[in-house]
Design an enzyme around this catalytic site. Structure first.
Site, short mmCIF file in Angstrom:
data_model
loop_
_atom_site.label_atom_id
_atom_site.label_comp_id
_atom_site.label_asym_id
_atom_site.label_seq_id
_atom_site.Cartn_x
_atom_site.Cartn_y
_atom_site.Cartn_z
N THR A 137 3.09 -2.01 1.40
CA THR A 137 2.82 -1.12 2.53
C THR A 137 1.77 -1.70 3.48
OG1 THR A 137 3.48 0.82 1.31
CG2 THR A 137 1.95 1.20 3.09
N THR A 146 1.06 -0.95 -3.38
CA THR A 146 0.24 -0.15 -4.29
C THR A 146 0.96 0.25 -5.58
OG1 THR A 146 0.90 1.91 -3.21
CG2 THR A 146 -1.15 0.88 -2.44
#
Ligand code: ASP
Length: 363
Positions: free
Chosen positions: A53, A133
């Site tokens: 991300t 993540t």
């Protein structure tokens, strides 16, 4: 309309990207020399990018789900945070560009080997890895066990894509470079930083699906924090790491297959049969409670053990230490996904259950 919208986000990475007329281009391995003048007083930090991300793009500044992970190349991320040039001599390298759920064992090996190669050089003082993540804790723990250097290795990530309003990636990246170049980060094992916090790879875990404050070191706390451009360390990880482990990946081409099998009410045994039939050399049970095996799980475990597969009892609870039980290897306080990482590496050196248990007790 879109251009106007981007102009409003003057302080965000997205704005930098839009204003620089960026067109995403991703190559398997891009070396980027920093545009700044190399300074002998500043540490030399190599940023290795893997996607996630932090390099993700959405179609609007408020899109924080359903965006494209790993869309921006490392040179764009570096150019978007010119402040890093004031604290380090930066170089960038694209290892892969993937969502972190697609980080394979082969990518782990490639990353680990490249880091060891870079850190063996006097020209590199520290490493930063940008990552998704979702599985950053797995990569961080893998590196914590296989990096053979005391130099800082710091992973960072972001919960919001680079195009979002208040994207967290740019500052996380800046902080990671700061840590990687800081004397006080040496010898602490592999570090993870998001949200101004410094964590050890051994204990950090993702605890929330979407909020920016998603990473916690449940039970064990953070190692420290970053305030006004300075790291403050308060804790140390007690477990051995990096140069303190016996895992040498330099000659390993393939890691053994280790699968995780969940324990739940009414769970079947056939997951164990499927894992064994598909070549698993190890199984981690994400069991309820204190690693409690249901009678069906116990049947599955016995089946696997009979076939020569190593089985480790872990817990799906999310915190706490699985208590030792005669005849079983337990994961100590490692969650199932980290217990899998350690079991893969353990099986590269031994299949002796006592020795493997001693690894769980120490690392
Ligand atoms: N799915 C993304 C990844 O792990 C999530 C993130 O990076 O935050 O690559």
């Amino acid at each position: 309309m879109k251009k106007f919208f981007h102009c409003l986000m003057a302080l965000s990475l997205a704005a930098t990207v839009a204003l620089s007329g960026f067109t995403p281009s991703i190559s398997a391995q891009t070396n980027v020399d920093a545009k700044n003048q190399q300074s002998e007083e500043l540490p030399n930090i190599a940023i290795l990018a893997t996607g996630g991300t932090i390099a993700g793009t959405g179609s609007s500044s408020t899109q924080t789900t359903g965006y494209k992970s790993g869309d921006l190349a490392i040179d764009t991320l570096i150019e978007a945070v010119p402040e890093m040039n004031e604290i380090a001599n930066i170089s960038g390298e694209q290892i892969v560009s993937v969502d972190s759920t697609d980080i394979s064992n082969d990518i782990l090996l490639k990353l680990g080997k490249r880091i060891n190669e870079l850190l063996a050089s006097d020209d590199v003082d520290g490493i930063v890895i940008t990552h998704g993540t979702d599985t950053v804790e797995e990569t961080a723990y893998f590196l914590n066990l296989v990096v053979k250097s005391d130099k800082p290795v710091v992973l960072t990530a972001a919960m919001r894509p680079a195009t979002a309003m208040s994207a967290d990636g740019p500052f996380n990246l800046y902080n990671a470079v700061l840590l990687a170049g800081h004397e006080s980060s040496k010898g602490k094992g592999v570090l993870v930083t998001l949200n101004d916090r410094i964590s050890g790879a051994r204990h950090i875990t993702k605890t929330n699906t979407t909020v920016t404050d998603a990473f916690k070191s449940v039970e064990n706390g953070y190692l420290g924090t970053i305030v006004a451009g300075k790291p403050y360390y308060y804790n140390k990880v007690a477990q051995l790491h990096t140069t303190g482990t016996p895992f040498n990946i330099s000659k390993i081409e393939k890691l053994p297959q280790v699968d995780i099998i969940y324990g739940y009410q009414n769970n079947p045994t056939y997951m164990y049969e499927a894992a064994v039939e598909n070549g698993a050399e190890g199984i981690v049970v994400a069991a309820p409670g204190d690693g409690t095996l249901s009678s069906k799980s116990l049947q599955g475990v016995e089946y696997a053990l009979d076939k020569g597969v190593t089985v480790v009892r872990s817990s799906r609870v999310g915190s706490g230490t699985v208590s030792p039980k005669e005849g079983f290897i337990t994961s100590d306080s490692l969650n199932p996904q980290k217990a899998r990482i350690l079991l893969m590496l353990a099986l590269t050196v031994t299949d002796d259950p006592e020795e493997i248990q001693s690894f769980y007790n120490q690392y």
